[in-house]
Design a protein around this motif. Structure first.
Motif, mmCIF file in Angstrom:
data_model
loop_
_atom_site.group_PDB
_atom_site.id
_atom_site.type_symbol
_atom_site.label_atom_id
_atom_site.label_comp_id
_atom_site.label_asym_id
_atom_site.label_seq_id
_atom_site.Cartn_x
_atom_site.Cartn_y
_atom_site.Cartn_z
ATOM 1 N N TYR A 1 0.859 -1.189 0.000
ATOM 2 C CA TYR A 1 0.000 0.000 0.000
ATOM 3 C C TYR A 1 0.891 1.232 0.000
ATOM 4 O O TYR A 1 1.981 1.226 0.588
ATOM 5 N N VAL A 2 0.424 2.281 -0.645
ATOM 6 C CA VAL A 2 1.099 3.577 -0.602
ATOM 7 C C VAL A 2 0.194 4.542 0.144
ATOM 8 O O VAL A 2 -0.988 4.684 -0.170
ATOM 9 N N ASP A 3 0.760 5.201 1.156
ATOM 10 C CA ASP A 3 -0.004 6.137 1.982
ATOM 11 C C ASP A 3 0.266 7.589 1.605
ATOM 12 O O ASP A 3 -0.610 8.442 1.744
ATOM 13 N N GLU A 4 1.499 7.852 1.176
ATOM 14 C CA GLU A 4 1.898 9.244 0.997
ATOM 15 C C GLU A 4 3.008 9.342 -0.041
ATOM 16 O O GLU A 4 3.851 8.446 -0.151
ATOM 17 N N VAL A 5 2.989 10.438 -0.804
ATOM 18 C CA VAL A 5 4.042 10.726 -1.777
ATOM 19 C C VAL A 5 4.600 12.108 -1.471
ATOM 20 O O VAL A 5 3.845 13.053 -1.206
ATOM 21 N N GLY A 6 5.914 12.217 -1.472
ATOM 22 C CA GLY A 6 6.551 13.498 -1.219
ATOM 23 C C GLY A 6 7.517 13.857 -2.341
ATOM 24 O O GLY A 6 8.111 12.980 -2.971
ATOM 25 N N ILE A 7 7.664 15.140 -2.598
ATOM 26 C CA ILE A 7 8.561 15.635 -3.642
ATOM 27 C C ILE A 7 9.696 16.419 -2.993
ATOM 28 O O ILE A 7 9.459 17.384 -2.255
#
Length: 203
Positions: free
Chosen positions: A72-78
Motif C-alpha cells: 500500500y502507498v499512503d503518501e508521496v513526497g517531492i
C-alpha cells in the motif's frame, strides 16, 4: 535481533529437551514456528510501515515505479529546494496506475509537479511481512508479538504427542495465543493501513 536468535528464545521458553516425553523440535522447526506467526500477522490485517526515497525525478516524467516491497502507498513526497526537504503531494494530485503485466507506478499530475532531476521522490506506505531466514533482522517493535505467537505454534506442536508435559504445554500454548491476540487487538495505527492508503495491484 535476528530471526535465529528469536527462534532460539522460543525454544528456551518451551523448555524442550531430548529426554522429555512427547515430540521434540530442531532449530529449523522453531524458525518455522516463528514464520507461522508471520503468516498469522499478515492474515490478521497487520502490515509494517516502510518508506523509500531512492527514486530520482526525471525531466518530463510523471510516472514512477513503486518499489517492490510496497503493498500500500499512503503518501508521496517531492524533494525540492534542498536535499532531504520534501513537500507532501495532496491525494488529489497523485494516483496509482497499473496495467496488466506491467509494474505499478505512481502518477503525479502535471498541474502540481515539475520534475527536477537532481532531486528525489519519497514514497511512504506499508508492506506485508515476509518469512524470515535465520540471519534476517526481526523488527524490534514486532518481536514480542512474533515471540508469543511463535511460542503458541511451538507448544501446540509439542503437546500433540502426549506425554506427561502435554497438558502443561497445551495450557501454556493457549496463554501465549491470548497474549499475542491481545497484542493484535492493541496494535499501533502504524501497523494498519488507513482510509487514504492506496492498494498496489498484485502485491
Amino acid at each position: 535481533m535476528t530471526a535465529g536468535t528469536l527462534a532460539a528464545r522460543i525454544a528456551v521458553r518451551c523448555h524442550d529437551a531430548g529426554y522429555l516425553e512427547g515430540p521434540t523440535a530442531a532449530a529449523a522447526d522453531y524458525l518455522a514456528f516463528l514464520n507461522d506467526a508471520v503468516e498469522d500477522w499478515n492474515a490478521s490485517g497487520g502490515f509494517y510501515p516502510i518508506s523509500d526515497a531512492t527514486t530520482l525525478q526525471v525531466a518530463d516524467t510523471y510516472d514512477y515505479a513503486i518499489p517492490a516491497l510496497f503493498a500500500y502507498v499512503d503518501e508521496v513526497g517531492i524533494e525540492s529546494e534542498s536535499v532531504g526537504h520534501y513537500h507532501t503531494v495532496d491525494f488529489q494530485f497523485w494516483y496509482i496506475d497499473y496495467r496488466t503485466g506491467s509494474t505499478p507506478t505512481i502518477h503525479i499530475r502535471r498541474s502540481w509537479f515539475t520534475p527536477d532531476a537532481p532531486y528525489h521522490i519519497l514514497i511512504a506506505g506499508h508492506k506485508r511481512l515476509a518469512a524470515f531466514a535465520t540471519g534476517d533482522t526481526v523488527p524490534p517493535d514486532l518481536s514480542a508479538y512474533l515471540r508469543e505467537r511463535g511460542l503458541y505454534h511451538a507448544l501446540h506442536y509439542l503437546s500433540a504427542g502426549g506425554g506427561s508435559l502435554a497438558a502443561d504445554r497445551r495450557a501454556a500454548a493457549q496463554f501465549a495465543l491470548q497474549v499475542s491476540a491481545d497484542m493484535e487487538n492493541k496494535r499501533s495505527l502504524a501497523f494498519r493501513i488507513n482510509a487514504q492508503s492506496q492498494y498496489v495491484p498484485g502485491r
